[in-house]
Write an enzyme that holds these catalytic residues in place. Structure first.
Site, mmCIF file in Angstrom:
data_model
loop_
_atom_site.group_PDB
_atom_site.id
_atom_site.type_symbol
_atom_site.label_atom_id
_atom_site.label_comp_id
_atom_site.label_asym_id
_atom_site.label_seq_id
_atom_site.Cartn_x
_atom_site.Cartn_y
_atom_site.Cartn_z
ATOM 1 N N SER A 250 92.272 65.511 83.341
ATOM 2 C CA SER A 250 92.658 64.109 83.805
ATOM 3 C C SER A 250 92.597 63.942 85.217
ATOM 4 O O SER A 250 92.968 62.770 85.646
ATOM 5 C CB SER A 250 94.068 63.554 82.976
ATOM 6 N N LYS A 295 102.454 58.244 82.963
ATOM 7 C CA LYS A 295 101.871 58.546 84.246
ATOM 8 C C LYS A 295 102.095 57.425 85.227
ATOM 9 O O LYS A 295 102.202 57.518 86.245
ATOM 10 C CB LYS A 295 100.407 58.931 84.108
#
Length: 356
Positions: A250, A295
């Site tokens: 990611s 996140k």
């Protein structure tokens, strides 16, 4: 009252000792790809001119409980109620009974591949040529290919048909029926490594014939040899990414942006604090990731003002956006670079925001 108190104590004890099939995700560390981590630069470029940078281009992470951790009912309830944490079924993080070691190894491989794709995407955006070829990425233990093909072998052709992309390998192999032979023309990994070191084109090739077997996974049965194909690259200069204890694919987008910033004059962020996430492929396409809510929370807690968000994650991220954080919708590295141009100029009215 005594009976109620005893019942409450009993329920609390049961909650502490009864395991439940859940795991927990929470915001993890966020690291500036333009800065240092662990005492050394995250991105190091040698053999090419670099330029000063400013601001932040932070990659973000998610903390998860280990594969062998057994959550109890009290912890699960607390996690469901906590705003910054997320409780998910254990199999979501560790499918098919995957062990901690297997998960760590898979994450490490994905992280390594994301670094390579980030380099390729950034250099292509800068019109810097990158040589690429198809390789044997992994060999399944106990498969027909074990001992015949090796990780790092370059696949030039299958049955005499030239291979240009990893997907070509599977297409050519599955043209066969299980039990039939398939011929690979390869450059052995050692020869390829020696050629790269000596900066020459490898000349030694060999043919390897392997008898196919039947696939044992779900879906239509097909012929396989037991390998996965990938892509390897030769870069015209050295780009090192130093970041320990991080896994998964990611961070690809943010690495690509960091590399681009270091190789171009001026500040890509204009001194602003930009964070983000997203996988990236060699062509610069940005893909979705897991744990987007964790996140964004972690990024904002560190001071991020803008968050590069994969388009396919926008809906989930927009449901609970931390106050003061602008979610920017991106599908490609070009989208991200265009948004950064608006950010550093201060003209943010037309940014492609999630939820618009």
């Amino acid at each position: 009252m005594l009976a109620s108190t005893l019942m409450l104590i009993a329920l609390l004890c049961a909650g502490v000792f009864i395991p439940v099939p859940y795991s927990e995700m929470s915001p993890g560390p966020t690291v500036n790809t333009l800065g240092d981590h662990g005492g050394e630069p995250v991105l190091q470029v040698s053999g090419r001119k670099t330029y000063p940078t400013s601001g932040h281009l932070n990659m973000t992470t998610v903390r998860v409980t280990s594969a062998d951790y057994r959550m109890n009912l009290v912890e699960a309830v607390y996690g469901w109620l906590a705003h910054d944490n997320k409780v998910v079924p254990h199999e979501t993080l560790y499918p098919d009974g995957k062990t901690e070691e297997q998960s760590t190894q898979e994450n490490a491989e994905e992280f390594s591949q994301s670094q390579e794709s980030a380099k390729v995407a950034a250099l292509k955006e800068l019109d810097v040529p990158v040589k690429s070829w198809v390789i044997v990425s992994t060999v399944v233990k106990g498969s027909p290919a074990e001992g015949e093909l090796h990780a790092g072998d370059v696949i030039k052709a299958v049955d005499g048909t030239a291979v240009k992309e990893p997907a070509d390998v599977a297409k050519l192999v599955t043209k066969h029926k299980p039990g039939q032979a398939v011929r690979f023309t390869i450059v052995p990994a050692k020869e390829q490594a020696a050629a790269e070191k000596e900066k020459r084109t490898p000349t030694k090739t060999q043919d390897v014939t392997i008898t196919t077997t039947t696939s044992d996974d779900a879906g239509e049965k097909r012929a396989i040899v037991g390998i996965s194909a990938g892509t390897d690259h030769t870069f015209p200069f050295t780009i090192d990414i130093k970041l320990a204890d991080v896994g998964g694919p990611s961070a690809g987008l943010m690495f690509a942006l960091g590399i681009y910033d270091k190789l171009t004059p001026g500040s890509l962020t204009g001194g602003k604090f930009v964070a983000g996430t997203g996988t990236i492929d060699d062509e610069g396409k940005v893909g979705p990731i897991g744990g987007i809510e964790m996140k964004t929370v972690g990024a904002r807690a560190k001071g991020a003002q803008y968050f590069m968000t994969p388009a396919d994650n926008c809906e989930a991220a927009a449901k609970d956006t931390p106050e003061g954080l602008t979610l920017i919708k991106v599908k490609t590295i070009e989208d991200a670079l265009g948004a950064l141009k608006d950010i550093r100029s201060g003209d943010t009215a037309d940014l492609p925001k999630c939820g618009k």
